[in-house]
Scaffold this motif. Structure first.
Motif: not given
Length: 909
Positions: A104-130
């Motif tokens: 039960s105690a180990e399941r209270t720990a969160q994984t590393l994924q929570a440190m990384v944002p879920h979405h980001c803004r990126v250029l694809r095909d010359g256009r900004p996308e999320e």
């Protein structure tokens, strides 16, 4: 390092980003931009591991042997089968307790994924996308701005007033400026044109060319380092394993010897085997594993009440045995919030109260420094955000500017009003070469330039200074005085900014002209303040003999200043080492460094440096606790004997690596946890004395009967188990719940080489156990000889025999009741401490006596345990015999106290 164009070429990308098709192909080739979740054992493997503990193995072997004895007996004795089942149930119960707590105690720990944002803004095909952050690939071009978390390792190709907080990777709390300039090769985390996964954008905007994703990032490197670090066994785990091995070997050896002695004496093989089994069962404390687990669980609950979440039971005691605490600075000792604490003008220095970005606080003589605070606040791009959604005051933007805005608010300035009165018309952004920034405002028909920056850079552009509202020429002597003041403030660990202004007809067109001929208003000194409770906690650790080593990514001057404020450094000459200094040391030199007993500060260090320091300390036999909150702390947290992570401000990777998480991020909780951990160890020793002393009382009658030629056992294996599990477990648990003794934090930490079965513990076990053994042996042979029956005529159905073994069992139970009172204190009289000072112990002892009475008088239990009803006279005899351990131990304690007094008086003379 490559130029921007060369970087695009190397990654087969361009300023317009990748095409969607190319991105899909690279996603298939490189994989998603995620870190793999920490490898966990399946629940059934965790449960199975509980049965591999040596004590569990010993008990399972005992249960198996008991069952085999039952199958060999003719006729078969149901009590033997009951014993085998009961021992097996003990093993299962202990395994379930340990598994439930850890799972039960180990399941209270969160994984590393929570440190990384879920979405980001990126250029694809010359256009900004999320796009989802998992879909980023090398060659993508991402857009970053204030408030974002960097989604992957990037080479900046465009940057405007761009700063990042690298604390999660390097441990350095101050925002660092990043540009798109070409740099010479160096350490990756020091590259001025790189931004790393998991770090936060503080100010400005930028575009980054992704060059590494997932495990190939700098964050991924730390992840791999953490995963490779072995999990250390705690001192208690090592001690229990050591103890279990010796108990198992001793029980087996004694059982075999007695089997070999009894068999030639005329006993048949099965009865001799059952006899030897009884001896082995008498030597193995069946209730100890359950008692230990539950006592540690009580410690877990106690620590939880003090905001310390313990993920593994054995970690409760480990912190109590720590000899060294390696502590981070930012977020652990400090608030992780910049705060203006000093304001200097030409006439004098004024103090500013309050902590962090909360505008609650006061400025000494605010009217005298109003212009200085107002000008500094106008020259800021950050903004303060009032409390919301359970969060306190926070800053959006640069933390230093947040501190300037909070200081202005404390002086009564409403910056919204001031900004309307002096609207900004132009800005000259901060430049690392100029080391200052300036803003232009329209005010009263003229333009006002507000400048803030490094003192040397600002003062060099000033021609005058403000002296009580009057402009005075800035002579060489006055410049030297300003420089001296700035240096003194910096030596105190303050970050110093100079503030200046000028009034011009048409500012804004020429930066150099705007930033020349300035009037110096003064200096502001700010710091990341220590937590209020840290000093007391550090002092408590010093009293407890625990060495504190600061290990931080910050600047040496800042680290030393904070260390002095909280009491870690109290001498004039601490040893201060940086990461490059450590790189120049081989392992032998590092061992010599950590062996010095003086104060040690390690600054500008990497995760690898922290690991090396922890390992070097452990080589010296130190029990090392490591505190931290960043991903850079995780490898050391895992490698340490006990890792302590911050729960509120800490990163998930740190919480994952640690055995203990402080929910309130308070260093004070560490001192409390040390106190509770030491109490756990003391209490474990108390119930070890309690449990093993009665083992002597169980074994002695059996040995005495063997050598006296008595054909039967004075106490059966089923009776032994009834004592171990029925009468001893609850008092042992009550001893495990004893509160810490008053002087527990005034004692030095125990050595890693110190055994649970130290010489003092063994002497006390032999002392109390020997007294019990003499008492029960006397009672047994008194009753057997008083019956007038020859030894060879006794059978298991002889009434006198059944009464005799009942007297032995009851004698041990009564003795243990008074023994429990005796072991509560080591030197102090139990009557001084209070006989009823632990009501749980008294209640548990009375319950044990009631169970013994039931075994003696209830017909069903008489048949199970083969016992007989005792008379009142017999109970009185048992009461007299049972008080002997308490009376004798009180006499021993009295002698010890008088001996100490005599020795002290002799020393005074």
């Amino acid at each position: 390092m490559l130029s921007v164009d060369e970087s695009f070429s190397a990654l087969r990308s361009s300023s317009s980003g990748l095409t969607s098709a190319t991105a899909r192909d690279r996603l298939n080739a490189y994989g998603p931009n995620v870190l793999p979740p920490p490898r966990r054992r399946s629940w059934w493997r965790q449960l199975a591991a509980q049965f591999t503990d040596l004590f569990a193995v010993v008990l399972m072997v005992a249960s198996t042997i008991t069952f085999l004895a039952y199958t060999l007996q003719q006729p078969r004795n149901p009590g033997t089968l009951q014993l085998a089942v009961a021992i097996a149930c003990v093993v299962v119960l202990n395994a379930c307790i340990g598994f439930a707590q850890e799972y039960s105690a180990e399941r209270t720990a969160q994984t590393l994924q929570a440190m990384v944002p879920h979405h980001c803004r990126v250029l694809r095909d010359g256009r900004p996308e999320e796009v989802p952050v998992q879909q980023l690939v090398p060659g993508d071009v991402v857009t970053l701005e204030a408030g974002d978390t960097v989604p992957a390792d990037c080479r900046l190709v465009e940057a405007h007033d761009f700063t990042v907080n690298n604390a999660a990777v390097t441990g350095e709390s101050d925002p660092v400026r990043r540009t798109s300039d070409v740099e010479t090769a160096g350490e990756p985390d020091q590259a001025g044109n790189r931004a790393f996964m998991g770090t936060d954008v503080v100010t400005g905007v930028a575009r980054g060319l992704v060059h590494a994703t997932g495990q190939e990032t700098e964050f991924g490197r730390i992840y791999r380092l953490t995963a490779a670090a072995p999990r250390q066994r705690t001192p208690l785990q090592q001690e229990v394993a050591w103890m279990a091995r010796r108990v198992a070997v001793t029980a087996l050896a004694v059982g075999l010897v007695l089997f070999a002695v009894r068999l030639p004496a005329g006993g048949d093989a099965v009865s001799s085997f059952v006899f030897a089994l009884g001896v082995m069962v008498a030597l193995v404390p069946e209730g100890l594993p359950a008692t230990l687990s539950v006592s540690l669980a009580l410690g877990v609950r106690r620590m939880a009440r003090h905001q310390a979440l313990v993920k593994k039971l054995v970690a409760v005691e480990a912190l109590g045995s720590a000899t060294v605490i390696c502590t981070d600075k930012t977020g652990t000792l400090t608030q992780a919030e910049m705060t203006v604490v000093r304001v200097w003008t030409w006439d004098r220095t004024r103090t500013v109260t309050g902590v962090g970005y909360d505008p609650a606080g006061e400025v000494d003589d605010p009217e005298a420094v109003r212009d200085l605070l107002r000008s500094a606040a106008l020259c800021c791009n950050a903004r303060l955000v009032p409390p919301a959604d359970g969060e306190g005051w926070r800053v959006l933007g640069d933390t230093t500017e947040g501190a300037l805005l909070a200081a202005a608010a404390k002086a009564g300035l409403d910056m919204a009003v001031e900004e309307r009165a002096a609207p900004r018309t132009a800005e000259h952004p901060f430049d690392p070469v100029r080391k200052l920034m300036s803003t232009v405002h329209q005010e009263g028909g003229r333009g006002t330039v507000c400048v803030k920056g490094a003192p040397a850079a600002v003062v060099s552009r000033c021609s005058h200074l403000d002296d009580g509202g009057e402009a005075a020429g800035l002579t060489a002597a006055r410049r030297e005085r300003v420089s001296d003041v700035a240096d003194r403030m910096a030596a105190q660990g303050l970050r110093v900014l100079a503030v200046a202004v000028s009034t011009r007809d048409h500012p804004g067109a020429d930066r150099d002209q705007d930033e020349s001929g300035l009037t110096l208003l003064g200096l502001e000194g700010m710091m990341d303040p220590p937590r209020r409770e840290v000093s007391d906690a550090v002092e408590a650790c010093h009293r407890a003999g625990i060495r504190i080593v600061m290990v931080t990514g910050d600047h040496p001057l800042t680290a030393e200043a904070v260390a002095r404020r909280v009491g870690i450094v109290r001498s004039s000459g601490p040893t201060v080492m940086t990461g490059p200094d450590l790189d120049s040391l081989d392992d032998a030199a590092l061992d010599r460094l950590v062996a010095r007993r003086g104060e040690l500060l390690l600054c500008r260090v990497s995760p690898e440096h922290k690991m090396r320091v922890v390992i070097a300390l452990q080589r010296r036999g130190e029990i090392v606790a490591v505190t931290g909150d960043g991903a850079n702390d995780a490898p050391a947290l895992k490698r340490a004997d006990i890792g302590v992570a911050m729960g509120a401000s800490g990163t998930d990777v740190a919480r994952e690596a640690a055995e203990m998480v402080l929910l309130d991020d308070s260093f004070r909780s560490i001192a409390v946890a040390v106190r509770l951990g030491r109490a756990v160890y003391q209490n474990i020793r108390k119930f070890l004395v309690y449990l093993f002393s009665h083992n002597i009382g169980e074994l002695a009658p059996i040995l005495a009967a063997t050598f006296a030629g008595f054909p039967l056992v004075p106490i059966t294996a089923v009776q032994v188990l009834a004592i171990d599990l029925g009468s001893d477990v609850l008092p042992a648990l009550a001893l495990g719940a004893e509160p810490p003794e008053s002087d527990v934090m005034n004692r030095p930490p125990r050595s890693r080489r110190e055994r649970l079965f130290s010489a003092d513990v063994v002497r006390r076990i032999l002392f109390l156990g020997g007294i019990q053994a003499l008492g029960v042996c006397a009672v047994f042979f008194w009753h057997v000889n008083a019956s007038g029956i020859a030894y060879g005529d006794f059978t298991t159905d002889t009434p006198a025999y059944r009464e005799a073994i009942t007297l032995v069992q009851a004698g041990i139970v009564v003795s243990q009741f008074f023994n429990a009172l005796a072991v509560r204190t080591e030197h102090e009289s139990v009557f001084t401490a209070g006989v009823l000072g632990n009501p749980r112990l008294v209640a548990a002892g009375i319950l044990g006596l009631a169970l013994m009475a039931a075994i003696s008088y209830v017909p069903f239990l008489q048949r199970v345990f083969h016992t007989a009803p005792l008379t009142m006279d017999q109970w009185l005899v048992l009461a007299a015999v049972g008080t002997l351990p308490l009376v004798c131990d009180e006499l021993r304690k009295l002698w010890v106290r008088r001996h100490r007094v005599s020795r002290a008086e002799g020393g005074d003379r």
